[in-house]
Design a protein around this motif. Structure first.
Motif, mmCIF file in Angstrom:
data_model
loop_
_atom_site.group_PDB
_atom_site.id
_atom_site.type_symbol
_atom_site.label_atom_id
_atom_site.label_comp_id
_atom_site.label_asym_id
_atom_site.label_seq_id
_atom_site.Cartn_x
_atom_site.Cartn_y
_atom_site.Cartn_z
ATOM 1 N N MET A 10 -61.322 8.965 0.708
ATOM 2 C CA MET A 10 -61.175 10.294 1.286
ATOM 3 C C MET A 10 -62.517 10.726 1.865
ATOM 4 O O MET A 10 -63.560 10.513 1.272
ATOM 5 C CB MET A 10 -60.718 11.266 0.199
ATOM 6 C CG MET A 10 -60.365 12.603 0.710
ATOM 7 S SD MET A 10 -59.410 13.459 -0.564
ATOM 8 C CE MET A 10 -58.933 14.850 0.361
ATOM 9 N N TYR A 11 -62.468 11.316 3.043
ATOM 10 C CA TYR A 11 -63.695 11.728 3.711
ATOM 11 C C TYR A 11 -64.302 12.973 3.075
ATOM 12 O O TYR A 11 -63.586 13.886 2.662
ATOM 13 C CB TYR A 11 -63.432 12.020 5.186
ATOM 14 C CG TYR A 11 -62.990 10.806 5.973
ATOM 15 C CD1 TYR A 11 -63.850 9.729 6.165
ATOM 16 C CD2 TYR A 11 -61.714 10.739 6.511
ATOM 17 C CE1 TYR A 11 -63.444 8.612 6.882
ATOM 18 C CE2 TYR A 11 -61.304 9.626 7.234
ATOM 19 C CZ TYR A 11 -62.176 8.568 7.409
ATOM 20 O OH TYR A 11 -61.770 7.472 8.117
ATOM 21 N N GLN A 12 -65.618 12.992 3.033
ATOM 22 C CA GLN A 12 -66.387 14.162 2.618
ATOM 23 C C GLN A 12 -67.077 14.707 3.869
ATOM 24 O O GLN A 12 -67.347 13.952 4.815
ATOM 25 C CB GLN A 12 -67.428 13.783 1.565
ATOM 26 C CG GLN A 12 -66.848 13.089 0.342
ATOM 27 C CD GLN A 12 -65.847 13.957 -0.390
ATOM 28 O OE1 GLN A 12 -66.070 15.150 -0.593
ATOM 29 N NE2 GLN A 12 -64.719 13.369 -0.775
ATOM 30 N N TYR A 14 -59.467 4.403 4.904
ATOM 31 C CA TYR A 14 -60.238 5.405 5.633
ATOM 32 C C TYR A 14 -61.339 4.699 6.418
ATOM 33 O O TYR A 14 -62.345 4.285 5.830
ATOM 34 C CB TYR A 14 -60.860 6.418 4.654
ATOM 35 C CG TYR A 14 -59.827 7.199 3.881
ATOM 36 C CD1 TYR A 14 -59.441 8.463 4.293
ATOM 37 C CD2 TYR A 14 -59.219 6.660 2.750
ATOM 38 C CE1 TYR A 14 -58.479 9.181 3.593
ATOM 39 C CE2 TYR A 14 -58.255 7.369 2.049
ATOM 40 C CZ TYR A 14 -57.895 8.622 2.472
ATOM 41 O OH TYR A 14 -56.941 9.330 1.785
ATOM 42 N N GLY A 41 -55.794 8.834 6.956
ATOM 43 C CA GLY A 41 -56.294 7.782 6.079
ATOM 44 C C GLY A 41 -55.362 7.523 4.913
ATOM 45 O O GLY A 41 -55.095 6.375 4.545
ATOM 46 N N LYS A 42 -54.840 8.588 4.344
ATOM 47 C CA LYS A 42 -53.903 8.450 3.226
ATOM 48 C C LYS A 42 -52.645 7.717 3.681
ATOM 49 O O LYS A 42 -52.159 6.809 3.004
ATOM 50 C CB LYS A 42 -53.552 9.831 2.668
ATOM 51 C CG LYS A 42 -52.601 9.772 1.498
ATOM 52 C CD LYS A 42 -52.309 11.169 0.970
ATOM 53 C CE LYS A 42 -51.301 11.123 -0.170
ATOM 54 N NZ LYS A 42 -50.926 12.468 -0.598
ATOM 55 N N ASN A 101 -58.134 12.925 6.932
ATOM 56 C CA ASN A 101 -57.797 12.571 5.550
ATOM 57 C C ASN A 101 -56.310 12.281 5.396
ATOM 58 O O ASN A 101 -55.927 11.344 4.694
ATOM 59 C CB ASN A 101 -58.261 13.658 4.577
ATOM 60 C CG ASN A 101 -59.722 13.512 4.229
ATOM 61 O OD1 ASN A 101 -60.240 12.399 4.113
ATOM 62 N ND2 ASN A 101 -60.412 14.625 4.077
ATOM 63 N N ARG A 102 -55.459 13.056 6.066
ATOM 64 C CA ARG A 102 -54.011 12.778 6.016
ATOM 65 C C ARG A 102 -53.699 11.432 6.657
ATOM 66 O O ARG A 102 -52.881 10.662 6.155
ATOM 67 C CB ARG A 102 -53.224 13.899 6.695
ATOM 68 C CG ARG A 102 -53.211 15.184 5.877
ATOM 69 C CD ARG A 102 -52.169 16.196 6.344
ATOM 70 N NE ARG A 102 -52.091 16.441 7.760
ATOM 71 C CZ ARG A 102 -52.741 17.405 8.401
ATOM 72 N NH1 ARG A 102 -53.540 18.227 7.750
ATOM 73 N NH2 ARG A 102 -52.586 17.579 9.701
ATOM 74 N N VAL A 110 -61.128 17.347 9.898
ATOM 75 C CA VAL A 110 -61.372 16.509 8.719
ATOM 76 C C VAL A 110 -60.085 16.361 7.900
ATOM 77 O O VAL A 110 -59.760 15.259 7.434
ATOM 78 C CB VAL A 110 -62.524 17.085 7.866
ATOM 79 C CG1 VAL A 110 -62.703 16.284 6.587
ATOM 80 C CG2 VAL A 110 -63.820 17.109 8.672
ATOM 81 N N ALA A 111 -59.334 17.444 7.761
ATOM 82 C CA ALA A 111 -58.071 17.378 7.017
ATOM 83 C C ALA A 111 -57.082 16.425 7.698
ATOM 84 O O ALA A 111 -56.386 15.646 7.026
ATOM 85 C CB ALA A 111 -57.462 18.775 6.880
#
Length: 175
Positions: free
Chosen positions: A1-3, A38, A32-33, A29-30, A25-26
């Motif tokens: 998950m990205y920070q 990622y 990547g999931k 993250n979606r 960013v959200a």
């Protein structure tokens, strides 16, 4: 998950936290999931100085915190992440042989390439195909992953109701 620190400009520590668009960013993250991995962020937020240093466009979305360059070196990784990026709502792609630029600066759809060659041609064609299938791809994600499209279900229900009305009252003349 990205920070958010994954998106820092190399010349400004903490810039990802301060300037990256949280929705961007959200969405990553979606994606990547959904893809199961990622990709490394090659470039996220850029200060104007860093953007000039790397030859970025004068009005680069990176300087608004609404763009990322993802390291996507293999076709296998590209084929996993590209459908997920489209499914979560990205519509603007810069296609290269080793990375994929995504941004959400504008609602307009756009695909461009960096360079040429067989791999870039494949990726360019595939992105364009995926954009043509975007409504189908949105259904790949679970309800919680699709949060930005609750209106789609309403539209489909209204269309279905209109079709029923037309069939029973206009064509058949009765219910």
């Amino acid at each position: 998950m990205y920070q958010l620190t994954d998106f820092d400009s190399p010349d400004a520590q903490g810039s990802g936290e301060r300037y990256m668009d949280r929705n961007h960013v959200a969405m990553l993250n979606r994606a990547g999931k959904a893809a199961g991995f990622y990709p490394k962020i090659n470039s996220g937020y850029r200060t104007p100085a860093h953007n000039a240093k790397v030859g970025g466009a004068e009005s680069s979305c990176h300087m608004e915190g609404k763009a990322s360059d993802l390291s996507v070196r293999t076709r296998s990784d590209f084929d996993r992440i590209a459908p997920a990026l489209v499914a979560v709502g990205f519509r603007r792609f810069g296609v290269a042989s080793t990375f994929l630029h995504v941004d959400n600066c504008s609602r307009s759809e756009a695909v461009w390439t960096y360079g040429g060659g067989a791999e870039i041609d494949y990726r360019n064609k595939r992105i364009r195909e995926l954009l043509g299938q975007q409504w189908y791809l949105a259904d790949m994600l679970g309800e919680e992953e699709r949060g930005d499209r609750p209106w789609l279900r309403v539209i489909l229900l209204v269309l279905f109701a209109a079709m029923l009305y037309y069939y029973f009252f206009v064509l058949k003349g009765r219910f």
